[in-house]
Each structure stands twice: as C-alpha cells, then as structure tokens.
Design a protein around this motif. Structure first.
Motif, PDB file in Angstrom:
ATOM      1  N   THR A 182      -1.631 131.531 -10.743  1.00  0.00           N
ATOM      2  CA  THR A 182      -0.856 130.692 -11.649  1.00  0.00           C
ATOM      3  C   THR A 182      -1.359 130.802 -13.082  1.00  0.00           C
ATOM      4  N   VAL A 188       3.543 128.161 -13.944  1.00  0.00           N
ATOM      5  CA  VAL A 188       4.854 128.356 -13.322  1.00  0.00           C
ATOM      6  C   VAL A 188       5.615 127.043 -13.343  1.00  0.00           C
ATOM      7  N   GLU A 189       6.916 127.139 -13.282  1.00  0.00           N
ATOM      8  CA  GLU A 189       7.802 125.974 -13.335  1.00  0.00           C
ATOM      9  C   GLU A 189       8.492 125.792 -11.998  1.00  0.00           C
ATOM     10  N   VAL A 190       8.405 124.583 -11.429  1.00  0.00           N
ATOM     11  CA  VAL A 190       9.076 124.285 -10.167  1.00  0.00           C
ATOM     12  C   VAL A 190       9.975 123.074 -10.345  1.00  0.00           C
ATOM     13  N   ASN A 191      11.032 123.023  -9.565  1.00  0.00           N
ATOM     14  CA  ASN A 191      11.919 121.861  -9.536  1.00  0.00           C
ATOM     15  C   ASN A 191      11.534 121.026  -8.325  1.00  0.00           C
ATOM     16  N   VAL A 210      11.956 118.997 -12.777  1.00  0.00           N
ATOM     17  CA  VAL A 210      11.323 120.229 -13.244  1.00  0.00           C
ATOM     18  C   VAL A 210       9.953 119.908 -13.830  1.00  0.00           C
ATOM     19  N   GLU A 212       5.877 121.689 -14.867  1.00  0.00           N
ATOM     20  CA  GLU A 212       5.090 122.882 -15.136  1.00  0.00           C
ATOM     21  C   GLU A 212       3.745 122.756 -14.450  1.00  0.00           C
ATOM     22  N   TYR A 242       6.835 126.874  -4.484  1.00  0.00           N
ATOM     23  CA  TYR A 242       5.895 127.498  -5.412  1.00  0.00           C
ATOM     24  C   TYR A 242       6.036 129.016  -5.406  1.00  0.00           C
ATOM     25  N   ARG A 244       8.641 130.838  -4.750  1.00  0.00           N
ATOM     26  CA  ARG A 244       9.841 131.255  -5.473  1.00  0.00           C
ATOM     27  C   ARG A 244       9.643 131.127  -6.983  1.00  0.00           C
ATOM     28  N   ALA A 245       8.900 130.100  -7.389  1.00  0.00           N
ATOM     29  CA  ALA A 245       8.613 129.931  -8.814  1.00  0.00           C
ATOM     30  C   ALA A 245       7.756 131.078  -9.338  1.00  0.00           C
ATOM     31  N   SER A 248       9.942 134.116  -9.700  1.00  0.00           N
ATOM     32  CA  SER A 248      10.801 133.994 -10.871  1.00  0.00           C
ATOM     33  C   SER A 248      10.028 134.304 -12.147  1.00  0.00           C
ATOM     34  N   GLU A 249       8.812 133.761 -12.254  1.00  0.00           N
ATOM     35  CA  GLU A 249       7.988 134.010 -13.435  1.00  0.00           C
ATOM     36  C   GLU A 249       7.535 135.458 -13.488  1.00  0.00           C
TER      37      GLU A 249
END
Length: 349
Positions: A182, A188-191, A210, A212, A242, A244-245, A248-249
C-alpha cells in the motif's frame, strides 16, 4: 470426528517467513503494467531480477504420494494459483499461541486464483478458513488444519480434491505485505460498505463510503474480524475489496507511466512473497505478456459457496461445506467457464 487446532503451520525446515494472502495477481500483472506502459526490456529485466532476488521459494508444495487431478482438454491452457496467507508476525492481530507455532505461521486466508485459457480475466475465489471438509488421511476438520497436519502439500491436495483440478503454482504472502504494498503505491482508495472500528489499543475508525488507506490503515482494514458479527465473512469481503482497490491503483495511468513507482512496488513487496520453485520471474513475465489486455474491471472476486455457520459434532464453530455448489464450481473450473458461472450465479463480491 476429531478436533484440530485451527493454528496452521508449514513443515519445519521449509522457508517460512514473510508471506500473506491474495496478491499473486499483482505479480502476474507486473509485466502487463510494464508492457502497457511501453517500458524498455532492460528495465523489465531489472525488475524481474529484483523480484527473483528478494522473493523466497519453498521446495515442496505439491503432494507426491497420491495421484493428482488431470486437467481436461477444455481447460488445458488455464492456470490455477493457490494463494496462502501465513500470519508470520502476528499481522492478523491474533497472537495467541503464536509462539507455539513453528516459524510463527498459520493459515488465515486461502484463495484460488484462476486465470482462464484465453487470458481475458482473472477469477479470485476465497475459501473460508473454517470450512469443514474431508482432509485426506485425517478425516473431517476445518480446512486450514491441513497446513498443521501436512504442510503446504496436504493443503494443496485438500483443495485439489474440492475443485477437482490441478493447482499449478503456490504463493504465500504475509499480512505485513499489505502495508508495504500500500505504501509503495502511495495509498489505495476503497469504497467501504460498512463503518467499523478495528480492535486493539491502536484501533482505527473506518467510516462508510470512499476512504483512503495508507499502509498502517490497510493492515488494520484487512485483518479485522472480531468487530463483525459474521467474523470471517466480512473480513474476507474486506480483503477482496482491498485487492480490487490495489488492482485499480496498480493499473491506472499514473502507475503505468511511472517506472519509479513500479520499481518501488516490486522492491517493497517482493520480500513478503514466497513462491514455489517453478514460479520464477521468467514464468511471471511470460504470463504477463499473455495477460497484457487484463485490467482491474476484468478481475472477479467471490467466495466458495457454503451453507453458513454451524457446529461440528465435537462442538467447533465451523463454516458448513456445500458439496453441491462446490461441485458446480469444480465443473466450471474444469470446463474453463468459471467467469461465466460466477456472473450467472451472481457470486461476485
């Protein structure tokens, strides 16, 4: 039925430090990132050498005394990874009896990562650690007891028996790897679907919506389970969120065009990874080339279907195995149609 200690271990004498769940996908996609970003081969070679020198290998990961499943023609080009979580340094927050476990290891997370033959997607299936199954030669126990009974080979044999398909590679990553990964990505950003506060004296509140995550926060986010009524179910869901985040990043334009950032990820994350001897940097590079069109939207995460929680005959709290649903998953893996099966049955988390 006999009772197994849910603390799991690797056979003594095998490398056992710095390991934890989920992210062989990251390694497999390293080359994808490099190719998509137009990075020179010399730089790619340097990064792969960095991984090769820092990651560790484990010699004996596959069963040798029993026949293994054969791969049908329909899935001849598919690849299956088993990703094992080993709590080497108490990263899961569950330190009781840790000193009694050889190498300080236990199995907290198991994920089967299925890469279809056409390399168009990645399927990540979590297996609940308390799933009550038949462990070869040991009778019925929680599935994570397989490591305690026979190390990685017995766990591989147990899972191959469930999915009726061979496992090609094994990767082990420590919870602390989440923190390093991380931070190397710059957060990383998670919803987050549910607000919660992690336990312990250094507990942290995670509001819904959302958020960070830096390295310390990510470690708390993925390891927490005691604050949830359903325990491991929410923890597994958070780990998948996490992951998937991270994808994505990792696959966004800022990372793709930043060789320094990629180098940091490889350098910081590799020491927390242990892989089987056949999973070397060249194997990863070749796989990455074949997966050059995969992006975060092509990654599916789900949990092996089960019948919920219950009690074993000897009183243990368990996750009840669903043989019919597991057989359907096994057929999908054998037929190389797991992506379709997950979509049709609305299993994606």
């Amino acid at each position: 039925m006999s009772q197994a200690d849910t603390t799991s271990e690797f056979d003594e004498g095998r490398p056992g430090r710095k390991k934890r769940p989920v992210l062989i996908v990251v390694l497999s996609l390293l080359t994808v990132v490099l190719i998509a970003g137009g990075i020179a081969f010399g730089y790619l070679y340097s990064l792969m050498n960095s991984f090769q020198s820092k990651a560790q290998t484990i010699e004996s990961v596959f069963p040798t005394d029993e026949p293994r499943p054969e791969r049908p023609d329909a899935s001849s080009d598919a690849v299956n990874f088993l990703v094992i979580g080993s709590d080497v340094r108490g990263g899961s927050g569950e330190t009781e009896n840790l000193a009694d476990v050889p190498n300080g290891g236990r199995s907290d997370t198991m994920m089967l990562v299925n890469i279809p033959g056409d390399r168009s997607s990645v399927n990540v299936m979590s297996i609940m650690r308390d799933t009550w199954v038949e462990i070869p030669g040991r009778g019925e126990h929680k599935i994570n007891a397989a490591l305690a009974f026979g190390g990685v080979p017995l766990l591989v044999q147990t899972i191959e028996g469930l999915v009726e398909a061979p496992i090609d590679h094994v990767a082990i990553i420590d919870f602390e790897g989440f923190k390093a990964l991380t931070d190397a990505l710059g957060g990383v950003e998670v919803n987050n679907p549910r607000a919660f506060t992690s336990g312990g004296s250094a507990g942290e509140h995670f509001p819904a919506g959302v958020i960070e995550l830096d390295g310390d926060s990510a470690l708390k986010f993925v390891r927490e389970r005691k604050q949830f009524k359903d325990g491991d179910y929410t923890r597994v869901a958070n780990q998948q969120l996490y992951m998937r985040a991270v994808m994505s990043e990792f696959l966004n334009a800022d990372t793709l065009t930043n060789p320094g950032k990629i180098s940091d990820v490889v350098s910081e994350f590799s020491p927390y990874v242990t892989v089987d001897q056949s999973l070397d940097s060249m194997t990863l590079a070749k796989m990455g080339v074949s997966m050059r069109d995969v992006r975060s939207s092509d990654i599916t995460t789900f949990t092996l279907p089960n019948r919920g929680v219950g009690r074993s005959a000897d009183g243990q709290s368990i996750v009840i195995y669903d043989p019919a649903a597991t057989a359907e998953v096994a057929d999908a893996i054998k037929n190389d149609t797991l992506s379709q099966y997950v979509a049709e049955n609305n299993l994606q988390n």
